[in-house]
Design an enzyme around this catalytic site. Structure first.
Site, PDB file in Angstrom:
ATOM      1  N   GLU A 187      91.144  46.408  57.929  1.00 34.54           N
ATOM      2  CA  GLU A 187      90.398  47.560  57.390  1.00 34.54           C
ATOM      3  C   GLU A 187      90.771  47.838  55.929  1.00 34.54           C
ATOM      4  OE1 GLU A 187      88.781  47.216  60.078  1.00 34.54           O
ATOM      5  OE2 GLU A 187      89.484  48.818  61.401  1.00 34.54           O
ATOM      6  N   ALA A 196      96.720  47.172  51.628  1.00 35.05           N
ATOM      7  CA  ALA A 196      97.345  48.307  50.933  1.00 35.05           C
ATOM      8  C   ALA A 196      96.821  48.402  49.496  1.00 35.05           C
ATOM      9  CB  ALA A 196      98.859  48.141  50.941  1.00 35.05           C
TER      10      ALA A 196
HETATM   11  C1  LIG Z   1      93.990  39.810  62.872  1.00 38.06           C
HETATM   12  C2  LIG Z   1      92.873  40.158  61.949  1.00 38.06           C
HETATM   13  C3  LIG Z   1      91.725  40.758  62.450  1.00 38.06           C
HETATM   14  C4  LIG Z   1      90.644  41.025  61.595  1.00 38.06           C
HETATM   15  N1  LIG Z   1      89.487  41.567  62.123  1.00 38.06           N
HETATM   16  C5  LIG Z   1      88.398  41.675  61.324  1.00 38.06           C
HETATM   17  C6  LIG Z   1      87.129  42.076  61.868  1.00 38.06           C
HETATM   18  O1  LIG Z   1      87.026  42.411  63.048  1.00 38.06           O
HETATM   19  N2  LIG Z   1      86.038  42.068  61.063  1.00 38.06           N
HETATM   20  C7  LIG Z   1      86.125  41.724  59.740  1.00 38.06           C
HETATM   21  O2  LIG Z   1      85.090  41.747  59.051  1.00 38.06           O
HETATM   22  N3  LIG Z   1      87.310  41.375  59.190  1.00 38.06           N
HETATM   23  C8  LIG Z   1      88.441  41.330  59.949  1.00 38.06           C
HETATM   24  N4  LIG Z   1      89.644  40.934  59.402  1.00 38.06           N
HETATM   25  C9  LIG Z   1      89.682  40.545  57.992  1.00 38.06           C
HETATM   26  C10 LIG Z   1      90.416  41.529  57.135  1.00 38.06           C
HETATM   27  O3  LIG Z   1      89.635  42.686  56.967  1.00 38.06           O
HETATM   28  C11 LIG Z   1      90.735  40.824  55.806  1.00 38.06           C
HETATM   29  O4  LIG Z   1      91.719  39.824  56.085  1.00 38.06           O
HETATM   30  C12 LIG Z   1      91.223  41.777  54.771  1.00 38.06           C
HETATM   31  O5  LIG Z   1      90.186  42.618  54.333  1.00 38.06           O
HETATM   32  C13 LIG Z   1      91.801  41.029  53.540  1.00 38.06           C
HETATM   33  O6  LIG Z   1      90.908  40.059  53.092  1.00 38.06           O
HETATM   34  P1  LIG Z   1      91.424  38.567  52.806  1.00 38.06           P
HETATM   35  O7  LIG Z   1      92.197  38.118  53.990  1.00 38.06           O
HETATM   36  O8  LIG Z   1      90.246  37.759  52.397  1.00 38.06           O
HETATM   37  O9  LIG Z   1      92.429  38.703  51.590  1.00 38.06           O
HETATM   38  P2  LIG Z   1      92.012  38.708  50.047  1.00 38.06           P
HETATM   39  O10 LIG Z   1      90.893  39.647  49.826  1.00 38.06           O
HETATM   40  O11 LIG Z   1      91.834  37.323  49.601  1.00 38.06           O
HETATM   41  O12 LIG Z   1      93.324  39.314  49.393  1.00 38.06           O
HETATM   42  C14 LIG Z   1      94.528  38.525  49.200  1.00 38.06           C
HETATM   43  C15 LIG Z   1      95.545  39.418  48.502  1.00 38.06           C
HETATM   44  O13 LIG Z   1      95.062  39.835  47.223  1.00 38.06           O
HETATM   45  C16 LIG Z   1      95.062  41.267  47.136  1.00 38.06           C
HETATM   46  N5  LIG Z   1      93.905  41.706  46.376  1.00 38.06           N
HETATM   47  C17 LIG Z   1      92.614  41.310  46.547  1.00 38.06           C
HETATM   48  N6  LIG Z   1      91.815  41.930  45.650  1.00 38.06           N
HETATM   49  C18 LIG Z   1      92.611  42.741  44.918  1.00 38.06           C
HETATM   50  C19 LIG Z   1      92.370  43.654  43.842  1.00 38.06           C
HETATM   51  N7  LIG Z   1      91.147  43.884  43.341  1.00 38.06           N
HETATM   52  N8  LIG Z   1      93.444  44.327  43.318  1.00 38.06           N
HETATM   53  C20 LIG Z   1      94.694  44.127  43.808  1.00 38.06           C
HETATM   54  N9  LIG Z   1      94.975  43.263  44.825  1.00 38.06           N
HETATM   55  C21 LIG Z   1      93.939  42.597  45.367  1.00 38.06           C
HETATM   56  C22 LIG Z   1      95.026  41.752  48.572  1.00 38.06           C
HETATM   57  O14 LIG Z   1      95.561  43.059  48.698  1.00 38.06           O
HETATM   58  C23 LIG Z   1      95.880  40.691  49.262  1.00 38.06           C
HETATM   59  O15 LIG Z   1      97.230  41.028  49.094  1.00 38.06           O
HETATM   60  C24 LIG Z   1      90.745  40.718  60.218  1.00 38.06           C
HETATM   61  C25 LIG Z   1      91.930  40.163  59.714  1.00 38.06           C
HETATM   62  C26 LIG Z   1      92.985  39.873  60.565  1.00 38.06           C
HETATM   63  C27 LIG Z   1      94.229  39.235  60.001  1.00 38.06           C
END
Ligand SMILES: Cc1cc2nc3c(=O)[nH]c(=O)nc-3n(C[C@H](O)[C@H](O)[C@H](O)COP(=O)(O)OP(=O)(O)OC[C@H]3O[C@@H](n4cnc5c(N)ncnc54)[C@H](O)[C@@H]3O)c2cc1C
Length: 391
Positions: free
Chosen positions: A374, A377
Site C-alpha cells: 500500500e 515508507a
Molecule cells: C507481499 C506483497 C503483496 C502485494 N500485494 C499487492 C496487491 O495486492 N496489489 C498490488 O497492486 N500490488 C501489491 N503489491 C505491490 C506493492 O504495492 C509494491 O511492491 C509497492 O508499491 C512498491 O513497488 P515496487 O516493488 O515496484 O518498488 P519500487 O516502486 O520500484 O521502489 C523501489 C524503492 O525505491 C523507492 N522509491 C520509488 N520511488 C521513489 C520516489 N519517488 N522517491 C523516493 N523513493 C522512491 C521505494 O520506496 C523503494 O524503496 C504487493 C507487494 C508485496 C511484496
C-alpha cells in the site's frame, strides 16, 4: 485485557464485534497460525470461520447483506486478526478494498451484482495495480486495454496480486488512453475462476510467488494475453477514472495496513513480556534487568502511539473528511514501529528468537511486508510532505 490499545468512545456494537474477533483469534487462529505459515498452507478453516462471523461483509452496506460497519470497526477487527496472523488479515484486505471501490465508484448494476455475494463471502476480491516494472510509480503501468466493438481486449502482465489465485474478482488497473496520463487509466472488473493456470480465456495466473513471510495467503502474477472483456465491466461504467478509484481504494487500505502493524506489534510485545518474565539470567527474570525493562517500555509506548494514530485516521474518514495525510502518517508510523517492536521482541528472546519453534521468528519475517504494501515508507513521506505544503 491489556491496558494497551484501548479505543475510547466505541458503541456497544463495535465493542461486541471487536471482542468476537479477539475471541476467534485466541481460539481459532493463534493455536494454528505458525504451523500453517511454516507449511505455506491456505487457512481454509479460518477463512470459513471469518465468513461465518460476517467479516467479509463488515463494511458492505446492509442493503447488500453486509453489516454496514465503519472503517474504524473494520480497522479494529483487522488489528485483532493481525495479532493472530497477519496473512489472515491479508485475505480480507484486498476483498475490502474492492468492495469499497464498488460501493463508492461502481454503477448500481455492478453493486447489485457483486456486493451481496461479496458480503456473504461467496466471491472474494483482489486488486491489481502493480506490474513487474513498476509499483510506486503507478502511472507507469503498461497493461493496455484496446476497444473492440462492445468489448475491450487487454494485454499485459500484472504483478504482486494478494489473493490472485483464490479471488473470483480482480479490480485491475490498465491504460485505455496511454497519452492521457492519469486520465487515461481505467479499472476493469475482471471475473475469474479461483485457481492457477488459465483461469479464463486469455487470462493466466502462473502460480504462487515464493515469499519470505506473509505465507498462507497467495500472492501471484496475472497475465493478460488477448483477454476479451465487455465494456460494461469498467468500474463506474466510463473509462478514464481508474487512477482516482484505485487511489481512493488504497487510501482506506493504508488505514488497514496501519491496523495490521498495530496487531503484529501488539503480539510481538505480548510475546516479549511473557518471555522476559519466564527467562532468568544472573538470578532473576530478565524483565528485572533495567535494559530489558526499558526495552519493554519503549515497545509498549510504540504499540500505543501507533494504535491511537490509526484510530484517528479511521475516524477522520468515517467523519467524511479527507484523510490522506492521517492515513499516510498512520501507515508510516505503524509499519516502522511494528518493525522496531518486532525486532526488540526478537532480541529479548535471545537465541530462541532465531528458532522456528518460537512465534517471534514468524513475526520477524512478516513485519517487513508492511513497510512495502500500500505504498512504501518513501511514498508515504511524499504524500505527507506534499499535503502539508498544500496547506
Ligand atoms: C507481499 C506483497 C503483496 C502485494 N500485494 C499487492 C496487491 O495486492 N496489489 C498490488 O497492486 N500490488 C501489491 N503489491 C505491490 C506493492 O504495492 C509494491 O511492491 C509497492 O508499491 C512498491 O513497488 P515496487 O516493488 O515496484 O518498488 P519500487 O516502486 O520500484 O521502489 C523501489 C524503492 O525505491 C523507492 N522509491 C520509488 N520511488 C521513489 C520516489 N519517488 N522517491 C523516493 N523513493 C522512491 C521505494 O520506496 C523503494 O524503496 C504487493 C507487494 C508485496 C511484496
Amino acid at each position: 485485557m491489556s491496558r494497551l490499545q484501548q479505543t475510547y468512545g466505541l458503541s456497544e456494537e463495535q465493542r461486541e464485534i471487536v471482542a468476537a474477533v479477539r475471541a476467534f483469534v485466541d481460539k481459532e487462529i493463534l493455536p494454528v497460525a505458525t504451523e500453517l505459515e511454516h507449511a505455506d498452507e491456505y487457512p481454509q478453516a479460518i477463512v470459513d470461520g471469518m465468513r461465518d462471523l460476517g467479516l467479509f461483509g463488515l463494511m458492505i452496506g446492509t442493503e447488500y447483506g453486509g453489516l454496514g460497519e465503519s472503517l474504524l470497526t473494520y480497522a479494529l477487527a483487522v488489528e485483532e486478526l493481525s495479532r493472530g496472523w497477519m496473512s489472515v488479515s491479508g485475505i480480507v484486505n484486498t476483498h475490502f478494498i474492492v468492495a469499497w471501490m464498488l460501493t463508492h465508484h461502481g454503477t448500481e448494476e455492478q453493486r447489485a451484482r457483486y456486493l451481496p455475494r461479496m458480503a456473504a463471502g461467496e466471491i472474494r476480491g483482489a486488486f491489481s495495480m502493480s506490474e513487474p516494472g513498476c509499483g510506486s510509480d503507478v502511472a507507469a503501468i503498461r497493461t493496455r486495454a484496446v476497444p473492440d466493438g462492445d468489448d475491450y481486449v487487454i494485454d499485459g502482465q500484472k504483478m504482486w496480486l494478494t489473493n490472485g489465485g483464490t479471488a473470483h474478482l480482480v479490480a485491475t488497473l490498465v491504460k485505455t488512453d496511454p497519452d492521457a496520463g492519469h486520465r487515461g487509466m481505467t479499472t476493469f472488473l475482471v471475473d475469474k475462476t479461483p485457481g492457477f493456470g488459465e483461469v479464463a480465456p486469455g487470462l493466466t495466473v502462473p502460480g504462487k510467488i515464493d515469499k519470505m513471510g506473509y505465507k498462507g495467503v497467495d500472492t501471484t502474477e496475472l497475465v493478460f494475453d488477448g483477454y476479451r472483456i465487455p465494456a460494461t465491466q469498467i468500474l463506474g461504467g466510463a473509462p478514464g477514472r481508474g487512477f482516482y478509484q484505485m487511489m481512493d481504494g488504497i487510501e482506506v487500505g493504508r488505514v488497514n495496513v496501519a491496523a495490521r502493524g498495530c496487531g503484529v506489534a501488539r503480539r510481538a510485545y505480548e510475546l516479549a513480556v511473557g518471555y522476559a518474565r519466564r527467562r532468568e539470567t544472573f538470578g532473576r527474570p530478565i524483565a528485572e534487568h533495567q535494559a530489558v525493562l526499558f526495552r519493554l517500555a519503549e515497545m509498549a509506548t510504540k504499540v500505543e502511539a501507533a494504535h491511537q494514530m490509526m484510530v484517528m485516521a479511521a475516524r477522520r474518514k468515517d467523519g467524511g473528511d479527507r484523510n490522506d495525510l492521517e492515513a499516510g502518517m498512520a501507515k508510516y508510523l505503524a509499519s516502522e514501529y511494528c518493525k522496531e517492536v518486532v525486532e526488540d521482541s526478537f532480541r529479548i528472546h535471545g537465541g530462541y528468537g532465531y528458532s522456528r519453534e518460537y512465534e517471534i521468528e514468524r513475526l520477524y519475517r512478516e513485519a517487513p511486508m508492511l513497510l512495502i504494501g500500500e505504498g512504501t515508507a518513501d511514498i508515504q513521506k511524499m504524500i505527507i510532505g506534499r499535503r502539508l505544503l498544500e496547506e
